[in-house]
Motif scaffolding. Structure first.
Motif, PDB file in Angstrom:
ATOM      1  N   UNK A  87      42.696  43.653  29.710  1.00 22.97           N
ATOM      2  CA  UNK A  87      43.936  42.883  29.532  1.00 22.97           C
ATOM      3  C   UNK A  87      43.783  41.856  28.409  1.00 22.97           C
ATOM      4  N   UNK A  88      42.648  41.162  28.391  1.00 22.89           N
ATOM      5  CA  UNK A  88      42.415  40.146  27.364  1.00 22.89           C
ATOM      6  C   UNK A  88      42.393  40.782  25.977  1.00 22.89           C
ATOM      7  N   UNK A 209      51.034  31.556  30.922  1.00 24.33           N
ATOM      8  CA  UNK A 209      50.678  30.852  32.148  1.00 24.33           C
ATOM      9  C   UNK A 209      50.522  31.840  33.306  1.00 24.33           C
ATOM     10  N   UNK A 210      51.452  32.792  33.386  1.00 26.33           N
ATOM     11  CA  UNK A 210      51.405  33.801  34.440  1.00 26.33           C
ATOM     12  C   UNK A 210      50.174  34.700  34.277  1.00 26.33           C
ATOM     13  N   UNK A 211      49.884  35.055  33.031  1.00 27.30           N
ATOM     14  CA  UNK A 211      48.752  35.929  32.714  1.00 27.30           C
ATOM     15  C   UNK A 211      47.423  35.276  33.074  1.00 27.30           C
ATOM     16  N   UNK A 219      41.879  33.306  33.642  1.00 25.48           N
ATOM     17  CA  UNK A 219      41.672  33.505  32.207  1.00 25.48           C
ATOM     18  C   UNK A 219      41.909  32.195  31.475  1.00 25.48           C
ATOM     19  N   UNK A 220      40.920  31.815  30.665  1.00 25.59           N
ATOM     20  CA  UNK A 220      41.019  30.572  29.902  1.00 25.59           C
ATOM     21  C   UNK A 220      40.969  30.890  28.408  1.00 25.59           C
ATOM     22  N   UNK A 226      36.627  37.440  23.903  1.00 20.62           N
ATOM     23  CA  UNK A 226      35.949  38.557  24.562  1.00 20.62           C
ATOM     24  C   UNK A 226      36.188  39.859  23.805  1.00 20.62           C
ATOM     25  N   UNK A 227      35.086  40.599  23.591  1.00 25.14           N
ATOM     26  CA  UNK A 227      35.199  41.920  22.979  1.00 25.14           C
ATOM     27  C   UNK A 227      34.149  42.829  23.589  1.00 25.14           C
ATOM     28  N   UNK A 228      34.602  43.943  24.163  1.00 24.56           N
ATOM     29  CA  UNK A 228      33.721  44.927  24.780  1.00 24.56           C
ATOM     30  C   UNK A 228      33.942  46.247  24.052  1.00 24.56           C
TER      31      UNK A 228
END
Length: 465
Positions: A87-88, A209-211, A219-220, A226-228
């Protein structure tokens, strides 16, 4: 995320999507009417600019859509951290793409206007709209990716409430800024640009805000670094066929509309009005198909392949029943509804002559949408891409030119080819689903893992201890 099996799960997912899309369509119509109060030139600029924006937004929604499918699959299999990471990355990449296009539109609005063949006298208006509305296009990418991620956690109500509020704010700001209410100056098309920017910004803020609390671990801001690599490659693998599929559809529609323009202004107007009525007719069916995709992806991730297989047919049957009822109402009351748009008897007559064909077109669209989304939900996106590109090119575009233009069938011929295209794609994706190719492969892999666990009792004992 709550389990999403059965009819109740489908309806709980579908109705907020329906409300959101329906009100967006309705308020979009109101928005167009308000623009028409400025001038016909303003309508022309907004119309052609939105065609460009729609093509660019396809890129955002495609990557976000692929990420959304994987989010539902991961949540279904209990891998919440992977879902969070996907998602991020989905939001981050969509934002980066959006910023790149927004900067380009902001800096090169006039060259883009010339590329779109906007006449010289409309360049000043197009400069305002392309610069400011186009410059804020990155917020559409953020909205699409945030909304997709939130919906695929099973929370379809949050994006619905946000979308409704944003559209209402947009309409109110349009009224205030365009016409200079409450002592403000009349801003005309510039007011629409400002209104769009403000309402989009509010929507992004609420969805962010919801996410932030959509997953078990909050999630901050630093998390957006972040990367995967492996997960990113998986998003790309499932997304690029969706992107080509969507782009092909957009391109085919533009070409078909150019054929309509060749037939004449009345035919183009009749198709435009019918398209509006058909959109309202199909909205609930589209919401059912989208909800079915979320549900099937979740069940597939949870290894409930039999339930996922049955869920596709449940989605199809419910969608067909709803769309068939709606299109029957359109057939019965179509003449009166067309009268709301135009008083030209020739345009109304052309539209009425095509109403019966919708009794075939809309159910075929539902078949294609329901079964195509089901294949996408389990990751079989390349098949739907290949089928769509071939059918839309040969039957949709090629057939429309042959029957509609060369053979002189006009709008009737184009409609027949639209039906044939939807029926061909729908039949092929249905056949693919019935063969259960991907589902059978998944079942075999799952059985193999289960067998591997049984063959290592020592490992199982150590886990239990």
């Amino acid at each position: 995320m709550k389990p999403m099996g059965g009819k109740s799960g489908l309806w709980m997912l579908a109705w907020p999507i329906f409300i959101e899309i329906f009100l967006q369509t309705l308020l979009g119509t109101v928005d167009t009417i308000m623009v028409s109060r400025i001038s016909d030139d303003a309508v022309a600029v907004v119309g052609i600019s939105n065609q460009l924006f729609g093509a660019l937004i396809t890129l955002f929604t495609t990557f976000a859509g692929g990420a959304g499918i994987l989010i539902a699959q991961r949540l279904g299999s209990g891998r919440n951290e992977e879902a969070r990471t996907i998602a991020i990355m989905g939001v981050t990449v969509s934002t980066i793409l959006g910023v790149a296009f927004s900067v380009s539109l902001f800096l090169y609005a006039d060259p883009v206007a010339r590329m779109l063949h906007i006449s010289r006298e409309l360049i000043p208006l197009s400069h305002v709209y392309l610069t400011y509305v186009g410059g804020g296009l990155f917020m559409v990418g953020m909205t699409a990716s945030l909304g997709s991620a939130i919906r695929n956690t099973g929370n379809t109500r949050g994006p619905m409430y946000t979308g409704v509020a944003v559209n209402v704010i947009h309409i109110l700001l349009n009224y205030i800024l365009i016409f200079g209410m409450f002592g403000l100056p009349e801003m005309g098309l510039s007011g629409i640009a400002v209104s769009t920017m403000i309402s989009r910004l509010i929507g992004v803020a609420v969805l962010l805000y919801m996410f932030s609390s959509a997953f078990e671990r909050r999630i901050r801001l630093p998390d957006f670094r972040t990367f995967h690599r492996k997960l990113f490659a998986e998003i790309v693998r499932i997304s690029w066929p969706l992107g080509l599929n969507s782009s092909s559809w957009v391109l085919s529609q533009l070409v078909i509309y150019s054929f309509l323009a060749m037939l004449g202004a009345k035919e183009l107007a009749a198709r435009t009005y019918l398209n509006t009525l058909e959109s309202f007719c199909f909205t609930l069916g589209y919401a059912i198909a989208m909800a079915g995709q979320i549900q099937i992806a979740y069940l597939f991730g949870a290894k409930q392949t039999q339930e996922a297989y049955r869920a596709a047919y449940r989605t199809l049957y419910i969608g067909l029943a709803i769309v068939s009822a709606n299109v029957l109402l359109l057939y019965l009351f179509g003449r009166s509804l067309l009268g709301f748009f135009t008083a030209d008897p020739e345009i109304v007559a052309i539209g009425v002559s095509l109403l019966a064909l919708n009794l075939l077109l809309q159910p075929c669209k539902m078949l294609n949408m329901a079964m195509g989304n089901s294949l996408n939900a389990i990751g079989d996106t390349r098949y739907t891409m290949v089928v769509s590109m071939i059918s839309m090119t040969l039957i949709g575009v090629g057939g429309s030119y042959w029957l509609g233009i060369s053979s002189g069938w006009g709008l009737l011929g184009i409609y027949c080819c639209m039906i044939a295209d939807e029926a061909a794609r729908g039949g092929l994706v249905l056949l693919r689903w019935r063969k259960r190719k991907v589902l059978s492969q998944a079942e075999s892999q799952f059985a193999g893992r289960q067998q591997g666990v049984r063959e290592k009792p020592g490992v199982a004992c150590s886990v239990e201890l």
